[in-house]
Design a protein around this motif. Structure first.
Motif, PDB file in Angstrom:
ATOM      1  N   GLU A 455      -9.221  32.377 -11.432  1.00  0.00           N
ATOM      2  CA  GLU A 455     -10.153  31.297 -11.113  1.00  0.00           C
ATOM      3  C   GLU A 455      -9.714  30.576  -9.844  1.00  0.00           C
ATOM      4  N   ALA A 456      -8.408  30.382  -9.672  1.00  0.00           N
ATOM      5  CA  ALA A 456      -7.892  29.728  -8.461  1.00  0.00           C
ATOM      6  C   ALA A 456      -8.143  30.590  -7.233  1.00  0.00           C
ATOM      7  N   ILE A 457      -8.035  31.915  -7.421  1.00  0.00           N
ATOM      8  CA  ILE A 457      -8.281  32.830  -6.303  1.00  0.00           C
ATOM      9  C   ILE A 457      -9.750  32.764  -5.878  1.00  0.00           C
ATOM     10  N   LYS A 458     -10.656  32.791  -6.846  1.00  0.00           N
ATOM     11  CA  LYS A 458     -12.090  32.776  -6.514  1.00  0.00           C
ATOM     12  C   LYS A 458     -12.472  31.503  -5.755  1.00  0.00           C
ATOM     13  N   LYS A 459     -11.860  30.389  -6.134  1.00  0.00           N
ATOM     14  CA  LYS A 459     -12.156  29.141  -5.439  1.00  0.00           C
ATOM     15  C   LYS A 459     -11.706  29.179  -3.983  1.00  0.00           C
ATOM     16  N   ALA A 460     -10.690  30.010  -3.689  1.00  0.00           N
ATOM     17  CA  ALA A 460     -10.167  30.101  -2.326  1.00  0.00           C
ATOM     18  C   ALA A 460     -10.841  31.209  -1.529  1.00  0.00           C
ATOM     19  N   LEU A 461     -11.884  31.826  -2.064  1.00  0.00           N
ATOM     20  CA  LEU A 461     -12.547  32.949  -1.403  1.00  0.00           C
ATOM     21  C   LEU A 461     -12.972  32.566   0.018  1.00  0.00           C
ATOM     22  N   GLY A 462     -12.596  33.420   0.950  1.00  0.00           N
ATOM     23  CA  GLY A 462     -12.900  33.180   2.359  1.00  0.00           C
ATOM     24  C   GLY A 462     -11.859  32.322   3.050  1.00  0.00           C
ATOM     25  N   GLY A 463     -10.941  31.770   2.278  1.00  0.00           N
ATOM     26  CA  GLY A 463      -9.865  30.957   2.860  1.00  0.00           C
ATOM     27  C   GLY A 463      -8.510  31.505   2.438  1.00  0.00           C
ATOM     28  N   SER A 464      -7.630  30.603   2.067  1.00  0.00           N
ATOM     29  CA  SER A 464      -6.290  31.044   1.669  1.00  0.00           C
ATOM     30  C   SER A 464      -5.680  30.043   0.694  1.00  0.00           C
ATOM     31  N   ILE A 465      -4.717  30.501  -0.051  1.00  0.00           N
ATOM     32  CA  ILE A 465      -3.923  29.632  -0.921  1.00  0.00           C
ATOM     33  C   ILE A 465      -2.446  29.947  -0.697  1.00  0.00           C
ATOM     34  N   ASP A 466      -1.593  28.977  -1.017  1.00  0.00           N
ATOM     35  CA  ASP A 466      -0.141  29.191  -0.911  1.00  0.00           C
ATOM     36  C   ASP A 466       0.399  29.563  -2.280  1.00  0.00           C
ATOM     37  N   VAL A 467       1.056  30.698  -2.330  1.00  0.00           N
ATOM     38  CA  VAL A 467       1.596  31.176  -3.599  1.00  0.00           C
ATOM     39  C   VAL A 467       3.116  31.324  -3.487  1.00  0.00           C
ATOM     40  N   SER A 468       3.744  31.416  -4.654  1.00  0.00           N
ATOM     41  CA  SER A 468       5.173  31.736  -4.739  1.00  0.00           C
ATOM     42  C   SER A 468       5.300  33.115  -5.352  1.00  0.00           C
ATOM     43  N   VAL A 469       6.238  33.883  -4.830  1.00  0.00           N
ATOM     44  CA  VAL A 469       6.410  35.259  -5.297  1.00  0.00           C
ATOM     45  C   VAL A 469       7.815  35.429  -5.848  1.00  0.00           C
ATOM     46  N   ALA A 470       7.897  35.990  -7.051  1.00  0.00           N
ATOM     47  CA  ALA A 470       9.178  36.414  -7.634  1.00  0.00           C
ATOM     48  C   ALA A 470       9.114  37.930  -7.721  1.00  0.00           C
ATOM     49  N   SER A 471      10.060  38.596  -7.077  1.00  0.00           N
ATOM     50  CA  SER A 471       9.968  40.053  -6.992  1.00  0.00           C
ATOM     51  C   SER A 471      11.298  40.713  -7.299  1.00  0.00           C
ATOM     52  N   GLU A 472      11.184  41.968  -7.630  1.00  0.00           N
ATOM     53  CA  GLU A 472      12.350  42.829  -7.791  1.00  0.00           C
ATOM     54  C   GLU A 472      12.054  44.070  -6.969  1.00  0.00           C
ATOM     55  N   VAL A 473      12.914  44.339  -5.974  1.00  0.00           N
ATOM     56  CA  VAL A 473      12.620  45.422  -5.038  1.00  0.00           C
ATOM     57  C   VAL A 473      13.805  46.367  -4.932  1.00  0.00           C
ATOM     58  N   SER A 474      13.494  47.568  -4.520  1.00  0.00           N
ATOM     59  CA  SER A 474      14.523  48.543  -4.164  1.00  0.00           C
ATOM     60  C   SER A 474      14.478  48.699  -2.652  1.00  0.00           C
ATOM     61  N   VAL A 475      15.609  48.449  -2.006  1.00  0.00           N
ATOM     62  CA  VAL A 475      15.643  48.369  -0.548  1.00  0.00           C
ATOM     63  C   VAL A 475      16.713  49.301   0.005  1.00  0.00           C
ATOM     64  N   MET A 476      16.398  49.942   1.128  1.00  0.00           N
ATOM     65  CA  MET A 476      17.399  50.694   1.897  1.00  0.00           C
ATOM     66  C   MET A 476      17.754  49.876   3.137  1.00  0.00           C
ATOM     67  N   ILE A 477      19.036  49.627   3.334  1.00  0.00           N
ATOM     68  CA  ILE A 477      19.531  48.992   4.560  1.00  0.00           C
ATOM     69  C   ILE A 477      20.376  50.041   5.268  1.00  0.00           C
ATOM     70  N   ASP A 478      19.794  50.629   6.310  1.00  0.00           N
ATOM     71  CA  ASP A 478      20.375  51.846   6.893  1.00  0.00           C
ATOM     72  C   ASP A 478      20.544  52.859   5.762  1.00  0.00           C
ATOM     73  N   LYS A 479      21.792  53.247   5.416  1.00  0.00           N
ATOM     74  CA  LYS A 479      22.025  54.231   4.363  1.00  0.00           C
ATOM     75  C   LYS A 479      22.404  53.588   3.030  1.00  0.00           C
ATOM     76  N   PHE A 480      22.443  52.253   2.995  1.00  0.00           N
ATOM     77  CA  PHE A 480      22.893  51.525   1.809  1.00  0.00           C
ATOM     78  C   PHE A 480      21.691  51.181   0.934  1.00  0.00           C
ATOM     79  N   LYS A 481      21.780  51.530  -0.345  1.00  0.00           N
ATOM     80  CA  LYS A 481      20.662  51.309  -1.246  1.00  0.00           C
ATOM     81  C   LYS A 481      20.946  50.142  -2.183  1.00  0.00           C
ATOM     82  N   LEU A 482      19.992  49.209  -2.227  1.00  0.00           N
ATOM     83  CA  LEU A 482      20.060  48.078  -3.152  1.00  0.00           C
ATOM     84  C   LEU A 482      18.949  48.232  -4.171  1.00  0.00           C
ATOM     85  N   ASN A 483      19.322  48.473  -5.406  1.00  0.00           N
ATOM     86  CA  ASN A 483      18.335  48.594  -6.475  1.00  0.00           C
ATOM     87  C   ASN A 483      18.178  47.260  -7.198  1.00  0.00           C
TER      88      ASN A 483
END
Length: 500
Positions: A455-483
């Motif tokens: 519902e909050a997203i629909k109200k922002a249609l055509g504009g934008s809202i500020d959100v917070s993201v909590a994530s879990e990612v798998s990343v490669m830094i050169d040859k070093f892998k962070l799971n």
């Protein structure tokens, strides 16, 4: 004359021989046998030799005190530590000694005692060669008559720990490292080279005692060391190479050089890597800047936690409370045999500085009809390659959960065309001082939305809202892998669009 003067100053009686002279007190230096002494008596006196005891000085403590200031202790070389210091000795001549003395060299042999009541010294300091000296004679104004102030310098004199003295030596180091003030006691002897009315003389074994009071390092916690910067420089298969600049303010008045050190690096009490300090040199009263290299271990959950908490932006995880511990618990922390046991008990905490680079997430764009999102990401680290292999994230708007995404870019079976998201290093000008992150857009990622958040997203249609993201990612830094790297970021601009 040297032997006579040495015995005299030690209070020892010397047997001297007095013989008659053919030259009388009233004789003219230029005309012999002219005076009141008859020639026959002069010849008789020449044959007479009398043995006379010459008493030693009543005051035998010629060196009243010896003070060492501006002390420098150097453990950086292999073998015995080296001591440098300014030495000031106060001398008091016996009352009967009225002739001028100029001390031009001293050669002290100093014994160090942990306490005034210590029966045995724990170390000795002796320069390899005599130390040049200057002398001020008492003038009765700013320096009492019959006294002398002798100034000299010890330059890189070997500091030898005596057999059985290691325990007291480590106690001495603890006083210097942890104490607000520390005091040790010195005794010993010194040879002196003297220019006097009797010529150029060498006097042996003049005794002295004194004490050395110094300000300590207070455990390097008042104030604590600071990390000025953290830079990831290279990702290897089994380690992440990091460079930091460390500032340590020394409240001590002793210059200490512990040499090259290899210390353990801990996060939340767990070893996550090691550090190499080319030279831990602390000059008194200064903020000493040290360049430190660190290697963070691969396949270590606490390394992942540290990096995630450090680079997260605008959350309570990144409230400037990311603390690391540098510890000497390594068996190879130092090549100095004298510091090995001492360093095993040395720990000091350093707080990671705020992450001052551009955040990983630049922004995102949501499409209502297709229930997808495009994430715009950038690599915040210069000179290294990054790739996002997997991402599992949830977004919230105010207190509402907007939706969740789950993407494994390595799995072509999920339909990803481009595979892992490759993030090139920031683009920098020729001076490398101004760098801008290169923003890379992801493929469209399905998002599972929640009712209240939708519902909050629909109200922002055509504009934008500020959100917070909590994530879990798998990343490669050169040859070093962070799971399973946990990354949090607040105030991300999410553009809301209607189409597919």
């Amino acid at each position: 004359m040297e032997s006579f003067l040495t015995r005299y100053l030690h209070g020892n009686t010397t047997q001297v021989h007095v013989r008659g002279s053919s030259f009388g007190p009233d004789d003219s230096p230029s005309r012999k046998h002219v005076g009141n002494t008859p020639p026959w008596l002069q010849k008789a006196l020449e044959r007479i030799i009398i043995r006379v005891p010459f008493p030693g000085a009543k005051e035998t403590q010629l060196i009243q005190s010896l003070e060492l200031t501006g002390i420098k202790i150097d453990f950086s070389i292999k073998g015995d530590p080296l001591i440098s210091a300014d030495a000031v000795a106060m001398l008091k001549k016996p009352e009967e000694m009225q002739f001028h003395m100029d001390v031009t060299q001293i050669e002290p042999h100093v014994f160090l005692y942990l306490d005034q009541s210590s029966e045995k010294p724990f170390a000795t300091v002796q320069p390899n060669q005599p130390c040049p000296a200057t002398t001020e004679e008492g003038n009765g104004i700013d320096l009492p008559l019959q006294t002398m102030r002798v100034k000299s310098k010890l330059v890189r004199a070997p500091f030898k720990v005596l057999p059985g003295g290691q325990k007291d030596f480590e106690a001495f180091l603890n006083r210097v490292f942890y104490g607000k003030k520390s005091k040790i006691y010195i005794r010993g002897t010194s040879d002196a080279t003297v220019d006097s009315d009797f010529g150029h003389l060498n006097i042996k074994d003049l005794e002295f005692n004194g004490e050395i009071e110094t300000k300590g390092l207070r455990g390097m916690q008042h104030p604590p060391p600071q990390i000025n910067s953290i830079t990831i420089t290279k990702g290897h298969i089994d380690a992440l190479q990091v460079q930091t600049e460390l500032s340590i303010h020394s409240p001590a008045d002793v210059d200490v050089n512990l040499g090259e050190l290899n210390m353990a690096l801990l996060y939340e009490g767990h070893v996550i890597g090691n550090t190499s300090i080319p030279e831990l040199k602390l000059s008194p009263g200064l903020s000493n800047k040290l360049l430190v290299s660190a290697w963070l271990f691969g396949d270590n959950d606490y390394v992942t936690d540290f990096i995630g908490n450090y680079i997260s932006k605008g959350t309570n995880l990144s409230d400037n409370n990311v603390t690391l511990t540098i510890s000497g618990q390594h068996s190879n922390a130092t090549r100095s045999v004298f510091l090995k046991e001492f360093l095993k008990h040395i720990n000091f905490n350093v707080q990671a500085p705020p992450f001052d680079k551009e955040p990983l997430l630049a922004d995102c764009q949501m499409y209502i009809l297709s229930s997808t999102v495009i994430m715009s990401l950038r690599n915040p680290f210069n000179d290294i390659e990054m790739a996002i292999n997997k991402i599992n994230a949830s977004a919230t708007y105010e207190e509402y959960e907007v939706g969740t995404i789950n993407a494994n870019f390595e799995d072509r079976g999920e339909g990803w065309k481009n595979g892992p998201m490759k993030l090139p290093p920031p683009s920098c000008d020729n001076s490398e001082k101004h760098c801008t992150g290169v923003v890379v857009n992801s493929e469209k990622i399905p998002i599972a939305t929640k009712k209240l958040g939708y519902e909050a997203i629909k109200k922002a249609l055509g504009g934008s809202i500020d959100v917070s993201v909590a994530s879990e990612v798998s990343v490669m830094i050169d040859k070093f892998k962070l799971n399973n790297l946990r990354y949090h970021q607040s105030n991300i601009t999410a553009k809301v669009r209607k189409g597919f």
